[in-house]
Write a protein that holds these residues in place. Structure first.
Motif, PDB file in Angstrom:
ATOM      1  N   GLN A 168      28.903  35.840  42.488  1.00 19.93           N
ATOM      2  CA  GLN A 168      29.952  36.403  41.660  1.00 19.93           C
ATOM      3  C   GLN A 168      30.650  35.274  40.904  1.00 19.93           C
ATOM      4  O   GLN A 168      30.806  34.173  41.410  1.00 19.93           O
ATOM      5  CB  GLN A 168      30.963  37.166  42.508  1.00 19.93           C
ATOM      6  CG  GLN A 168      31.964  37.956  41.707  1.00 19.93           C
ATOM      7  CD  GLN A 168      32.879  38.796  42.582  1.00 19.93           C
ATOM      8  OE1 GLN A 168      32.768  38.746  43.798  1.00 19.93           O
ATOM      9  NE2 GLN A 168      33.766  39.555  41.969  1.00 19.93           N
ATOM     10  N   VAL A 169      31.055  35.598  39.710  1.00 19.58           N
ATOM     11  CA  VAL A 169      31.722  34.607  38.872  1.00 19.58           C
ATOM     12  C   VAL A 169      33.211  34.603  39.180  1.00 19.58           C
ATOM     13  O   VAL A 169      33.844  35.659  39.234  1.00 19.58           O
ATOM     14  CB  VAL A 169      31.515  34.929  37.382  1.00 19.58           C
ATOM     15  CG1 VAL A 169      32.129  33.850  36.519  1.00 19.58           C
ATOM     16  CG2 VAL A 169      30.038  35.089  37.075  1.00 19.58           C
ATOM     17  N   GLN A 170      33.771  33.438  39.379  1.00 26.53           N
ATOM     18  CA  GLN A 170      35.224  33.294  39.473  1.00 26.53           C
ATOM     19  C   GLN A 170      35.728  32.823  38.120  1.00 26.53           C
ATOM     20  O   GLN A 170      35.225  31.839  37.572  1.00 26.53           O
ATOM     21  CB  GLN A 170      35.617  32.290  40.549  1.00 26.53           C
ATOM     22  CG  GLN A 170      35.467  32.801  41.971  1.00 26.53           C
ATOM     23  CD  GLN A 170      34.043  32.724  42.473  1.00 26.53           C
ATOM     24  OE1 GLN A 170      33.399  31.698  42.348  1.00 26.53           O
ATOM     25  NE2 GLN A 170      33.543  33.808  43.047  1.00 26.53           N
ATOM     26  N   LEU A 171      36.713  33.522  37.589  1.00 26.13           N
ATOM     27  CA  LEU A 171      37.248  33.225  36.268  1.00 26.13           C
ATOM     28  C   LEU A 171      38.721  32.868  36.370  1.00 26.13           C
ATOM     29  O   LEU A 171      39.480  33.548  37.074  1.00 26.13           O
ATOM     30  CB  LEU A 171      37.080  34.432  35.345  1.00 26.13           C
ATOM     31  CG  LEU A 171      35.653  34.947  35.139  1.00 26.13           C
ATOM     32  CD1 LEU A 171      35.674  36.247  34.346  1.00 26.13           C
ATOM     33  CD2 LEU A 171      34.807  33.914  34.428  1.00 26.13           C
ATOM     34  N   VAL A 172      39.123  31.841  35.641  1.00 26.52           N
ATOM     35  CA  VAL A 172      40.523  31.424  35.618  1.00 26.52           C
ATOM     36  C   VAL A 172      40.951  31.251  34.170  1.00 26.52           C
ATOM     37  O   VAL A 172      40.385  30.433  33.440  1.00 26.52           O
ATOM     38  CB  VAL A 172      40.742  30.115  36.389  1.00 26.52           C
ATOM     39  CG1 VAL A 172      42.204  29.690  36.289  1.00 26.52           C
ATOM     40  CG2 VAL A 172      40.337  30.294  37.855  1.00 26.52           C
ATOM     41  N   GLU A 173      41.964  32.019  33.778  1.00 26.98           N
ATOM     42  CA  GLU A 173      42.510  31.903  32.430  1.00 26.98           C
ATOM     43  C   GLU A 173      43.639  30.877  32.399  1.00 26.98           C
ATOM     44  O   GLU A 173      44.350  30.692  33.388  1.00 26.98           O
ATOM     45  CB  GLU A 173      43.070  33.245  31.938  1.00 26.98           C
ATOM     46  CG  GLU A 173      42.083  34.385  31.924  1.00 26.98           C
ATOM     47  CD  GLU A 173      42.146  35.219  33.190  1.00 26.98           C
ATOM     48  OE1 GLU A 173      41.723  36.393  33.159  1.00 26.98           O
ATOM     49  OE2 GLU A 173      42.631  34.701  34.220  1.00 26.98           O
ATOM     50  N   SER A 174      43.804  30.255  31.241  1.00 27.76           N
ATOM     51  CA  SER A 174      44.932  29.342  31.031  1.00 27.76           C
ATOM     52  C   SER A 174      45.246  29.307  29.547  1.00 27.76           C
ATOM     53  O   SER A 174      44.470  29.793  28.717  1.00 27.76           O
ATOM     54  CB  SER A 174      44.603  27.932  31.546  1.00 27.76           C
ATOM     55  OG  SER A 174      43.506  27.389  30.857  1.00 27.76           O
ATOM     56  N   GLY A 175      46.395  28.721  29.227  1.00 26.27           N
ATOM     57  CA  GLY A 175      46.769  28.551  27.834  1.00 26.27           C
ATOM     58  C   GLY A 175      47.805  29.513  27.319  1.00 26.27           C
ATOM     59  O   GLY A 175      48.251  29.402  26.179  1.00 26.27           O
TER      60      GLY A 175
END
Length: 126
Positions: free
Chosen positions: A1-8
């Motif tokens: 499974q892909v772990q996604l982290v948003e920023s900005g």
């Protein structure tokens, strides 16, 4: 499974710009289409933009077309959303989501995106 982290995310004035990042870990992002969604308070979540894994196709909602640009750098396992000329209607929590894995992962915005990030807050205010 892909772990996604948003920023900005953050606070920006009307007419200003922000660049969001969606960094993936766990698997190579090159097998996934990546989309950005957003949700404003009291509103349904809406699709904003998407990019296929082969970078051949991008999609934008009518409300952001011409102002937002999606891009990806598979070497850094990251997808970006450059947002220009922002207005109050762009405010909300922005999520990135992954669809795949597939040799040709498509942007089907009403399809299943199996992995989601936690979101990053975008506020547009003077």
């Amino acid at each position: 499974q892909v772990q996604l982290v948003e920023s900005g995310g953050g606070l920006v004035q009307p007419g200003g710009s922000l660049k969001l990042s969606c960094e993936a870990s766990g698997v190579a992002l090159e097998w996934f289409a990546i989309a950005w969604f957003r949700q404003a308070p009291g509103k349904d979540r809406e699709g904003v933009s998407c990019i296929t894994n082969d970078v051949e196709t991008t999609w934008y909602s009518d409300s952001v077309k011409g102002r937002f640009t999606i891009s990806r750098d598979n070497a850094y396992n990251t997808v970006y959303l450059q947002m220009n000329n922002m207005n109050e209607e762009d405010a909300g929590v922005y999520y990135c989501a992954a669809r795949g894995p597939s040799v040709r992962a498509l942007c089907i915005m009403d399809g299943i995106f199996g992995s989601w990030g936690q979101g990053t807050q975008v506020t547009v205010s003077s």
